[in-house]
Structures are given as C-alpha cells and as structure tokens.
Scaffold this motif. Sequence first.
Motif, PDB file in Angstrom:
ATOM      1  N   PRO A 141      10.804  -5.712   1.466  1.00  0.00           N
ATOM      2  CA  PRO A 141      11.969  -4.958   1.946  1.00  0.00           C
ATOM      3  C   PRO A 141      12.362  -3.815   1.026  1.00  0.00           C
ATOM      4  CG  PRO A 141      12.328  -7.299   2.287  1.00  0.00           C
ATOM      5  CD  PRO A 141      11.030  -7.172   1.534  1.00  0.00           C
ATOM      6  N   SER A 142      12.203  -4.009  -0.298  1.00  0.00           N
ATOM      7  CA  SER A 142      12.612  -2.942  -1.215  1.00  0.00           C
ATOM      8  C   SER A 142      11.739  -1.694  -1.032  1.00  0.00           C
ATOM      9  CB  SER A 142      12.556  -3.435  -2.659  1.00  0.00           C
ATOM     10  OG  SER A 142      11.233  -3.777  -2.999  1.00  0.00           O
ATOM     11  N   ASP A 143      10.444  -1.876  -0.678  1.00  0.00           N
ATOM     12  CA  ASP A 143       9.589  -0.729  -0.378  1.00  0.00           C
ATOM     13  C   ASP A 143      10.178   0.063   0.787  1.00  0.00           C
ATOM     14  OD1 ASP A 143       7.710  -1.779  -2.206  1.00  0.00           O
ATOM     15  OD2 ASP A 143       6.671  -2.901  -0.627  1.00  0.00           O
ATOM     16  N   ALA A 144      10.575  -0.667   1.821  1.00  0.00           N
ATOM     17  CA  ALA A 144      11.084  -0.015   3.033  1.00  0.00           C
ATOM     18  C   ALA A 144      12.399   0.702   2.746  1.00  0.00           C
ATOM     19  CB  ALA A 144      11.269  -1.048   4.139  1.00  0.00           C
ATOM     20  N   GLU A 145      13.237   0.072   1.940  1.00  0.00           N
ATOM     21  CA  GLU A 145      14.524   0.707   1.627  1.00  0.00           C
ATOM     22  C   GLU A 145      14.333   2.000   0.851  1.00  0.00           C
ATOM     23  OE1 GLU A 145      16.413  -3.048   0.105  1.00  0.00           O
ATOM     24  OE2 GLU A 145      18.158  -2.129   1.069  1.00  0.00           O
ATOM     25  N   LYS A 146      13.428   1.954  -0.145  1.00  0.00           N
ATOM     26  CA  LYS A 146      13.173   3.163  -0.936  1.00  0.00           C
ATOM     27  C   LYS A 146      12.601   4.263  -0.054  1.00  0.00           C
ATOM     28  CE  LYS A 146      12.035   0.546  -5.028  1.00  0.00           C
ATOM     29  NZ  LYS A 146      10.817  -0.059  -5.562  1.00  0.00           N
ATOM     30  N   LEU A 147      11.640   3.898   0.768  1.00  0.00           N
ATOM     31  CA  LEU A 147      11.011   4.870   1.665  1.00  0.00           C
ATOM     32  C   LEU A 147      12.042   5.531   2.575  1.00  0.00           C
ATOM     33  CD1 LEU A 147       7.712   3.296   3.027  1.00  0.00           C
ATOM     34  CD2 LEU A 147       8.051   5.685   2.398  1.00  0.00           C
ATOM     35  N   LYS A 148      12.882   4.703   3.164  1.00  0.00           N
ATOM     36  CA  LYS A 148      13.860   5.223   4.115  1.00  0.00           C
ATOM     37  C   LYS A 148      14.871   6.127   3.426  1.00  0.00           C
ATOM     38  CE  LYS A 148      16.190   3.518   8.217  1.00  0.00           C
ATOM     39  NZ  LYS A 148      16.262   2.323   9.060  1.00  0.00           N
ATOM     40  N   ALA A 149      15.306   5.712   2.243  1.00  0.00           N
ATOM     41  CA  ALA A 149      16.277   6.512   1.488  1.00  0.00           C
ATOM     42  C   ALA A 149      15.677   7.881   1.164  1.00  0.00           C
ATOM     43  CB  ALA A 149      16.673   5.774   0.209  1.00  0.00           C
ATOM     44  N   LEU A 150      14.413   7.848   0.771  1.00  0.00           N
ATOM     45  CA  LEU A 150      13.735   9.087   0.399  1.00  0.00           C
ATOM     46  C   LEU A 150      13.631  10.027   1.598  1.00  0.00           C
ATOM     47  CD1 LEU A 150      12.295  10.078  -2.219  1.00  0.00           C
ATOM     48  CD2 LEU A 150      10.162   9.364  -1.144  1.00  0.00           C
ATOM     49  N   ILE A 151      13.252   9.464   2.722  1.00  0.00           N
ATOM     50  CA  ILE A 151      13.093  10.285   3.924  1.00  0.00           C
ATOM     51  C   ILE A 151      14.439  10.848   4.360  1.00  0.00           C
ATOM     52  CG2 ILE A 151      12.553  10.170   6.401  1.00  0.00           C
ATOM     53  CD1 ILE A 151      10.344   8.114   5.574  1.00  0.00           C
ATOM     54  N   GLN A 152      15.460   9.995   4.294  1.00  0.00           N
ATOM     55  CA  GLN A 152      16.771  10.449   4.759  1.00  0.00           C
ATOM     56  C   GLN A 152      17.404  11.458   3.798  1.00  0.00           C
ATOM     57  OE1 GLN A 152      18.743   6.689   5.397  1.00  0.00           O
ATOM     58  NE2 GLN A 152      18.194   6.682   7.576  1.00  0.00           N
ATOM     59  N   ALA A 153      17.262  11.208   2.505  1.00  0.00           N
ATOM     60  CA  ALA A 153      17.981  12.032   1.534  1.00  0.00           C
ATOM     61  C   ALA A 153      17.220  13.297   1.187  1.00  0.00           C
ATOM     62  CB  ALA A 153      18.226  11.226   0.263  1.00  0.00           C
ATOM     63  N   LYS A 154      15.927  13.182   1.029  1.00  0.00           N
ATOM     64  CA  LYS A 154      15.192  14.295   0.449  1.00  0.00           C
ATOM     65  C   LYS A 154      14.584  15.212   1.502  1.00  0.00           C
ATOM     66  CE  LYS A 154      13.534  14.693  -3.128  1.00  0.00           C
ATOM     67  NZ  LYS A 154      12.710  14.857  -4.307  1.00  0.00           N
ATOM     68  N   GLN A 155      14.865  14.925   2.752  1.00  0.00           N
ATOM     69  CA  GLN A 155      14.375  15.824   3.789  1.00  0.00           C
ATOM     70  C   GLN A 155      12.860  16.010   3.699  1.00  0.00           C
ATOM     71  OE1 GLN A 155      16.928  18.159   5.674  1.00  0.00           O
ATOM     72  NE2 GLN A 155      18.126  16.333   5.296  1.00  0.00           N
ATOM     73  N   VAL A 156      12.152  14.910   3.545  1.00  0.00           N
ATOM     74  CA  VAL A 156      10.687  14.963   3.540  1.00  0.00           C
ATOM     75  C   VAL A 156      10.216  15.512   4.883  1.00  0.00           C
ATOM     76  CG1 VAL A 156       8.584  13.560   3.481  1.00  0.00           C
ATOM     77  CG2 VAL A 156      10.486  13.029   1.954  1.00  0.00           C
ATOM     78  N   LYS A 157       9.267  16.438   4.868  1.00  0.00           N
ATOM     79  CA  LYS A 157       8.788  17.031   6.120  1.00  0.00           C
ATOM     80  C   LYS A 157       7.370  16.619   6.460  1.00  0.00           C
ATOM     81  CE  LYS A 157      11.817  20.993   6.383  1.00  0.00           C
ATOM     82  NZ  LYS A 157      12.561  20.673   5.123  1.00  0.00           N
ATOM     83  N   HIS A 158       6.660  16.049   5.483  1.00  0.00           N
ATOM     84  CA  HIS A 158       5.284  15.629   5.765  1.00  0.00           C
ATOM     85  C   HIS A 158       4.933  14.339   5.027  1.00  0.00           C
ATOM     86  CE1 HIS A 158       0.918  15.436   5.768  1.00  0.00           C
ATOM     87  NE2 HIS A 158       1.001  16.097   6.901  1.00  0.00           N
ATOM     88  N   VAL A 159       4.389  13.409   5.777  1.00  0.00           N
ATOM     89  CA  VAL A 159       3.974  12.118   5.238  1.00  0.00           C
ATOM     90  C   VAL A 159       2.488  11.936   5.489  1.00  0.00           C
ATOM     91  CG1 VAL A 159       4.276   9.612   5.360  1.00  0.00           C
ATOM     92  CG2 VAL A 159       6.220  11.103   5.771  1.00  0.00           C
ATOM     93  N   THR A 160       1.786  11.395   4.527  1.00  0.00           N
ATOM     94  CA  THR A 160       0.386  11.031   4.751  1.00  0.00           C
ATOM     95  C   THR A 160       0.262   9.516   4.678  1.00  0.00           C
ATOM     96  OG1 THR A 160      -0.341  13.088   3.733  1.00  0.00           O
ATOM     97  CG2 THR A 160      -1.989  11.338   3.957  1.00  0.00           C
ATOM     98  N   VAL A 161      -0.290   8.953   5.741  1.00  0.00           N
ATOM     99  CA  VAL A 161      -0.547   7.511   5.753  1.00  0.00           C
ATOM    100  C   VAL A 161      -2.042   7.321   5.525  1.00  0.00           C
ATOM    101  CG1 VAL A 161      -0.450   5.394   7.118  1.00  0.00           C
ATOM    102  CG2 VAL A 161       1.364   7.112   7.359  1.00  0.00           C
ATOM    103  N   ILE A 162      -2.399   6.571   4.504  1.00  0.00           N
ATOM    104  CA  ILE A 162      -3.819   6.318   4.238  1.00  0.00           C
ATOM    105  C   ILE A 162      -4.175   4.958   4.816  1.00  0.00           C
ATOM    106  CG2 ILE A 162      -5.585   6.057   2.453  1.00  0.00           C
ATOM    107  CD1 ILE A 162      -3.964   7.961   0.717  1.00  0.00           C
ATOM    108  N   GLY A 163      -5.010   4.974   5.847  1.00  0.00           N
ATOM    109  CA  GLY A 163      -5.403   3.733   6.513  1.00  0.00           C
ATOM    110  C   GLY A 163      -4.835   3.651   7.920  1.00  0.00           C
TER     111      GLY A 163
END
Lengths: 560, 560
Positions: A141-163
């Motif tokens: 869950p902590s991975d998901a929380e960090k990811l979501k916070a980052l996406i919401q706060a930092k206005q990430v525009k591009h994500v790369t999923v490996i796999g």
Amino acid sequence: MRVVIIGGVATGPKVAARLKRIMPQADVVIVEQGKVLSYGACGLPLYLGNLVPRIEDLMTTSAGILRDTSYFADRKGVTVLSETRAIAIDRAQKTVHIRDLSNGAERDLVYDFLVLATGAKPSLPTIPGIESQNVFTLRHPSDAEKLKALIQAKQVKHVTVIGAGFIGLEIADALASPRLKVTVCESQSHVLPRLLDLEMARGVESKMRSRSIDLRLGCQVKAIECDAEGKVNRVVTAQGQIETELVIIAIGVKPEVELACQAGLAIGSTGAIQVNDFMQTDDPFIYAGGDCAEQINLITGQAVYIPLASTANKQGRVIADNITGRKVEFPSICGTSVLQAFDLNIGRTGLSENEARKFGYDVITSLSSGLDSMHYYPMHAAVTIKLIADARSGRLLGAQVCGMGEGIKRLDVLATAIRFGARVEDIGGLDLGYAPSFATAIDVLIHAANTLENKSHDVVNSITPLDLLKRLQQGEEIQFVDVREKDEVKANPLNFPKVIAIPLGELRKRYREIPYEGAVVTVCELGIRAYDAACILKSHGFKGVCFLEAGTSVWKTLSS
Amino acid sequence: MRVVIIGGVATGPKVAARLKRIMPQADVVIVEQGKVLSYGACGLPLYLGNLVPRIEDLMTTSAGILRDTSYFADRKGVTVLSETRAIAIDRAQKTVHIRDLSNGAERDLVYDFLVLATGAKPSLPTIPGIESQNVFTLRHPSDAEKLKALIQAKQVKHVTVIGAGFIGLEIADALASPRLKVTVCESQSHVLPRLLDLEMARGVESKMRSRSIDLRLGCQVKAIECDAEGKVNRVVTAQGQIETELVIIAIGVKPEVELACQAGLAIGSTGAIQVNDFMQTDDPFIYAGGDCAEQINLITGQAVYIPLASTANKQGRVIADNITGRKVEFPSICGTSVLQAFDLNIGRTGLSENEARKFGYDVITSLSSGLDSMHYYPMHAAVTIKLIADARSGRLLGAQVCGMGEGIKRLDVLATAIRFGARVEDIGGLDLGYAPSFATAIDVLIHAANTLENKSHDVVNSITPLDLLKRLQQGEEIQFVDVREKDEVKANPLNFPKVIAIPLGELRKRYREIPYEGAVVTVCELGIRAYDAACILKSHGFKGVCFLEAGTSVWKTLSS
C-alpha cells in the motif's frame, strides 16, 4: 501448542483464523515485518485508478473493520507481532529468532509448528539506474500511496511501465488518461506473455492502443537515467529512448525464500519453497504456503509458480487443517488467472498452446467468438474463446478468454471441467444456465467446444488467424470470400489482395463466381456465417475451402 | 435422403442447419404451422418490458437477418413450409400428411427420417371464464404484440398474473410500474416452486413486494369473470376477489404430443415424448427433441420434463448427427434453470432439497451469503447460495442461487461440477479465477462449499433459517447473540424476544454476559462473523451454541 506464522498478509492470517476456530486452545502468533496486515494487494491498481477511493478500504473487512493487531487479537484470538522480522530459524531447537524493528530488540520464539507465509517480492531487472528517484514497484500500500501522491502533486505527464504482465496492464489501465501519457515496454513479442497466446494477446494490444497507450513490444530496457537531482528522466531501450518522469517496474514477482534457504529447507525448481501435498516443507514441523511456495500443475503434474491470492487462501485453510491433525491435501492447480483491464475481461486456465506442445501433446485448438448474452438483450458483448485440447484423447488442456463480454464465467466453467478431466465433447454437452440476459441459446462456450469438435471430425476445414497470417506472409495466393452483409463490408472492408464479397444469402446462387481451384477462405465477423459458407462451397466441390476461425473479430487485431 | 422436421422454432431449425452442413445432399423440409420461424420466445418478456424495442428483434440473427423462409432456403439450403400443419403420420408408409393453412390444400410428404420438434403449449387451468377477452398466455410473438398494444392503447391499470413460475415472474417484472399495478397469484406457498426451496424463494418475494407487486401465495384461482362485453373484470380466488382488466396465465407449459400420440409413439411418464439416448422415439425412423420430448435427470436417472431453449438446441445437434449416421448420445441433464427478474439473478441446478429427500438421500445443506466481488470494488453485490449434498458420499446433489450479485456464474460452475460427480470438498478446491472485480479472494462459491464441509465435520454447529423459524414457532426459548457492529444493529435491529448485542470484537471479553445454559444462536449479516462468534463461545464451554446460516440476509426475508 504454539504455532508461529511468518507473514501477515494472505496465507498467514487465513492459517491463524482457521486454526483458532478448530483448535481454540492453540497459541497462534503471526510475525509480520510490515506495519499493515492482511491488505488487498490485488486492489492497489484500483486505488491508483481511483476506483477505490481510500487506501484503508484495502485493509478493512467487508463490514468496515480495520484488520489491525487488535482486530486479530479481539476477533480471532491471534497474537500479531507487527513490525517484527523473523531473522533465522533453528529447526533443531524449534525456535524462530525475531527482531522488533521499532526498537531493535531480539528474542527467540519457540514453536511446535512453523508456517512460512513470507510471500513474494517484485522482480527487478539488472539494469543501471534502477535506484533513481521516482522508480517504483507496486506491491505494498505504501508504494501506491507514494505513487498517487506524486502523480497528484507533481503533475507528472508521462509514465513508463516496464512489463506488460498482469500488474503492468492493470497499472497502465489505471493511470492512462488524457492528462497522463503512458508508455508500456514489454520485452516479449506480445502482452501478457505468461497468460495468453499471441493471437489472444493481440486483442488486448488493440484495445490498449485505442486508449492511446504507447505500447512497445519486443522492447529491451537497457537503463534508467536520471537528472542532476537523481530523478528519473529517461528510459533507454535497445529500440530508442523514452523521455519520462516516472517509471513503474512490473516484470513479475519472485518468492521470498531467504529465511527458508537459511534454514536449509528444500527450494523447488521454480525457485519457490518445495512442499508436499499437505503443504509441508521437507521439515515436517514447517509448512509453507501462498506466494512463497510452489504448486503442482494439474495437467502436467509438474511444479509451477503461479502466485495468487485465491491459492494463498485455500492453502492457508489446508495448512491449518493439517496442523490440527486432519489430513487434507491441497489439490493441483489449473493455473486459472484472470484480470480486468481496458474494459476487457481476460483470463486463462490450464496450459497455453505453446505449453501443451512443449509437453508433447498432439495439440488441436479452436478459436471462436460470440456474444455473452442474446443479441437482442441490451447489454450483450462479445467474448473470444480459445480452446486447447489433446487430439488423441479429446481431453481439454487449456482455455483462454478475452473480450468485453462475460468471459470469466466461461473460464471458471472450463477450469472446473479441466479439474475433472473433461473431454471437448463433455463441454458441448454441459447443462449451463440459459436465459437471454445470461447467455445465447447455444452458449458461446458450447459453441467453442462444438467448433473444436467439428474440427476434429472434419465437418469442414478451418484456418486459425495465425496460420492464415503465416501463409499470407509466405506469399501464398488465397482467394477470400467475404460473406458478410453489404453494409458490414462497407464499414470494415477486408484488405486482402484477392477478395470477393458475396453475402451468405447469395452464395448458393453465386458460388460459380469463385475460382474452384486453389485455397479459398471464407470470412465473416465472428466465424459463424463463414462456417456455413465453407460447408456450402465444400458441397459444391471446392476442395481447398476453409473458414477463418473467429472471423474478423480476431483477424483485425492481428493484421493491423 | 429426405428428412422432414415438424416444428420451426428451436430444435427444428437446429436439426436442419446441422444436417445440411454435414450432409449437404440431404433434402430437408421443415413443416411449421405458424408464420413466424425460429423466434426467441425467451425474449418475449423483455419485449413486454421495453428492453427489446421491436418484436422483429426476436426473429433476426445477431447480424440482423430475419429468419424467414428465404433465410432458410438461401443460407441453410432448407425448405420451410410455413403456415402448414402436420395432420397425421403414417409410419408404415413413412409419410406425413400435411395441410397448407392458407388454402386448405392437403398432401403427403414422404420421409426417410422424421423429426418431431412440436414444442410445448401453455397449460391452462380448468376454471370458468378462461375464454374471456383480455385473458392471455405468453408463448408466441403475436401474444406479446397483442398484450403490449392493449396495455399501451387501453390504459390498463391493473394486471393479474396467474402463476409465479419463471414466465409469471418475468412478466410481472416487465409490466410492474407506477402506472400499472400487478397482482401475482400463486397456488403454492412460495414463488418459483419448481425452481427454489422456500427459504431461497423468500428472497425473491421480498424483492417483489419492494417493487409493489401484490403477491398472493397459496392462492387458488377459482374463476375469471367478465363484464357484459365479455371483457375480463375480475379474478375470483378462494381467498377473495381481484378487480382486474387483464389476466395473463403463466402456470407452465405442457408438451405438444398430439401428433406423436396419433402415430402411436410412446409417451413417457412426464407426458412428453419418450426418447432414447440418441433422441429416437420407439420408431427408429422418428426422432423427437426440444420442448415436446422428455429428458433424463443426471442424478436420479429418471425421466423429467424441463423444457429449455438450450436443451432444445443441443438436442437438435444430436438428432442431426444421429441421422447422418454418427452415433451421438444426448447427455442427461442437471436441470439447470436460471432467470433474471426484479434485479435478481436466480437459478437452480441439480435436485432441490425436497427432491433429494424424496429420492432417499441423507441430505445435508448449507446456506451462505457473500459478495460476488471484493467489497472495495465499486460494483459488488451479494449472492446467496444453497448447496445440497449427500451426507454419506459427500456428493453434491444440487444448488440454488439468488441475489443481485453474479450468481449464475457460480451456478454454471456447480452444474459443471455436478456433471462430473463432484463432492463438496472438490468444490472447495476448485481453481476459479480471482481478481477483485470478479470474485473475493475466497470466492463466495468456495465459501459455500467450505461452510458445508465445516458442517459435516462438526467444526461448529449452525442452524438454517427454516429450522430456526420452526424452533421459534414451537415456542423454544433461544438466546440470540447479535455480533454485528453497533451501527448495523441500530439500522436493522433483530426482533427476537431474547437478544444481546455484543460486537464480535468484544465477545472474547464479554462472553460471560451470555447465559451458559440452553440454546444460543449467534447472528450477523452474512453468517461469517457469527461463525467466528460461535467458535469463540464453543471454546468457552457453550454447549448449545450455533450460528445462523447466511445471517440476517436471508432471515429478514423469512421472518417479515
């Protein structure tokens, strides 16, 4: 009696709860290195995609109770030592050495029986840059929380999923939006390589691209690069670079077996802990189950590693029963695996075509598409089913489904049939529920079995989309007969070099327009009308006629 | 070779199409007394309820082609004589005497093989007034069109449906609206009497009443009365009169066997045509299938009459195969029957509890409720499953499902398991697909099997809602322990005389508040927490403790 369970997510809590029900006097202790217990890891992509609003929802029961230490104490009578790590096992003394991570204190826990439910951890590629900032895996869950916070706060525009396995696809589906561009890199030649055969995977890829996913197949990731602050800014692949701000690695998981190795327990060929039918390791006082242990494939009898929450829970029950003295075997598995992504219901049970061939079966397959409910029922949608059988015995070996329609129902039926050694003709005779809202009068699954049975009885020849592709690529001249209605042809014309359009209803009168000699392939949308068309042409002496299995519904995803 | 098929709705067209595929040179003739062919009778309630907008939608293929005479001629190579009635069979001469209903012309058709696919007709009660105007049955598209026109044009405000079986319920669901009041009269003590056991049916009844259906159980209809113009205005029952403007009779169907009787063919104990495993009547040149023929129940080996479109189509295929010389058996059936009504998915496979008892089994049952997908998944809904097994062998004998959740998937799995003689423990070990959108980690079906297995292993005692009702009615004093959370209790209090509310989490500390002696029943919403509670109390020496199966989810529908 003291039972020590290492791991507090799925198998562990299940063993503990079951044990206390059957043997209330048992002293049951769960040792969990994390803070959070018994969470729904499978729901993390749903949380990322905002379908699950709060991370706590993944840690509560259906009645809304948080599964924390006091939940286990009060409701289950189980002691949980959270934030506590098991360091080593002394099998001679029957003790586990543990460390309280909050204060560093160490001590020994005596056990009568020990249960290893240590789970799995994400696999990581051995490439440079993996430790850069904003490179994630999704397991906790902590991975998901960090990811979501980052996406919401930092206005990430591009994500790369490996796999592009299970989790990669679920993540890509959850994140892709007009404001967030997603690239998916898969080293294999198709998505879900451990789940689907190529022609089934193509349907998923087609849907992904229609959702603007930048999908890169056969893509070898060589390095992850970062900026001066140490934040990821580029993924380097053998096929070029991807500018990105966030990387999620989803190339699979591997069993957490460190403790078992240290204790000298047998590790299987899969890399997971070896267990017998009773879920015992080679130490009779130590059981193992869930994502750290291997399973036996029902069809091949060989050890496999298919970590799933459903298996973990079933094994937990079996382990508890065996500890209490009942002799219960955990059955071999079909490897049934399902996911929902990009509005598709996708799944597989039994062996894939390639696996079946590898194991020496004389493989026969069928590919068919149909509706999940009557066409006049408002909510109907299509399902494509691939069946894999042994031509000699007729035994069903495996099945794959994909489509917006209710394919998982059919897959569960097939997994049940495989469990009992069903032959293809048994599937055709199954007495499944019919009402217009649930199925067609001839269910799409019955139709799939009938298609395979027809094929093995040579009622009329058919060709799989992959075989057709191969023959076309080899330069074979094939005459196509498109038997769809005029408006269908107009809306989605076939781009074959030699195609003649004759609606099925006119074929009995117009068959002379088709050259008698050479290969003739009839085509429609789902394969059903083309089947009739091939029968008609065969009856008029066309020797080289066959119909395209699953029609344009699958072909269009292969040829595009 | 000439094959004459009597009946052009389901089995007939399937026989014809399959025959022409395998044996294109066969001369295949369908004789159909109606004008409309191959229509989806099962969709008529959907048309009434406006889910299917046009009646033609029930007569077309999924590609939108009307299945008329030219459809069969052009696409299938089959001659259809519509509006033509088969009058008599001359088995010695192998001819069928037919009459063209449009002009009265009669002639003989020679056959090599004859197929009786004469279907079924609505049963009618032997009561006065049945021939009044605005008394309907719903079997044919023209029935539905007349009904709909009447409702739309004449502003009918009250409809009485006689019979609460499949079709009665589908009709009531389709018609009930704030502007159209519906009364349903059922002579038995619960709805769907041939499908469900009482406690399962109560859930349906509860939903019907919440949709303002005036449901009258145990209601004997004595007469239908009409006004001076001959239009129905009243239904007279042993329990009072119902003012009404429209009556729909839906008390079931009976096989259409007149022609078979005239020809001296054997009729079975069910009243339908007797056939062997190859779908042959006692005349080897005459086959019968679909709604006019009987089937064999897989579990009892006895003849049954369960007319279904799915069976009709499968039998059509088998008949065609046998006519072409392949020897193919139609398998025995589980009697799987499903419907969707009042937002519930309802179904049954195998034997009911009462049937199983009648056949001498040592019956053990379980009733359990659970969610069809993870509680954190937005679309989850509950399913109640009843399993019926033989206590001696552990063999699963039957299953029933009801709920807003996806129960039909579980029923299809159970039908498949029954087909292969599964024991309850086999069900618990099935490798079904798990992802949060499709199931809970322990699927509701696995949970149901585990519940039954626990019961047979005496892990802890449970009580069925019906047994509890009986014991309360007999005046037994029972101490209830409501282990739900405080807010749940407040929202839906239990109205038992002796109830103490202790949330499960407090039970290990507060169990002394409960009297040790006598019967103690623990209760929660679905039965899962109450199971834990009963285990806890048992461990503290409560000898008379048991938990209420399926919790308040079923109990509230029984006791209201």
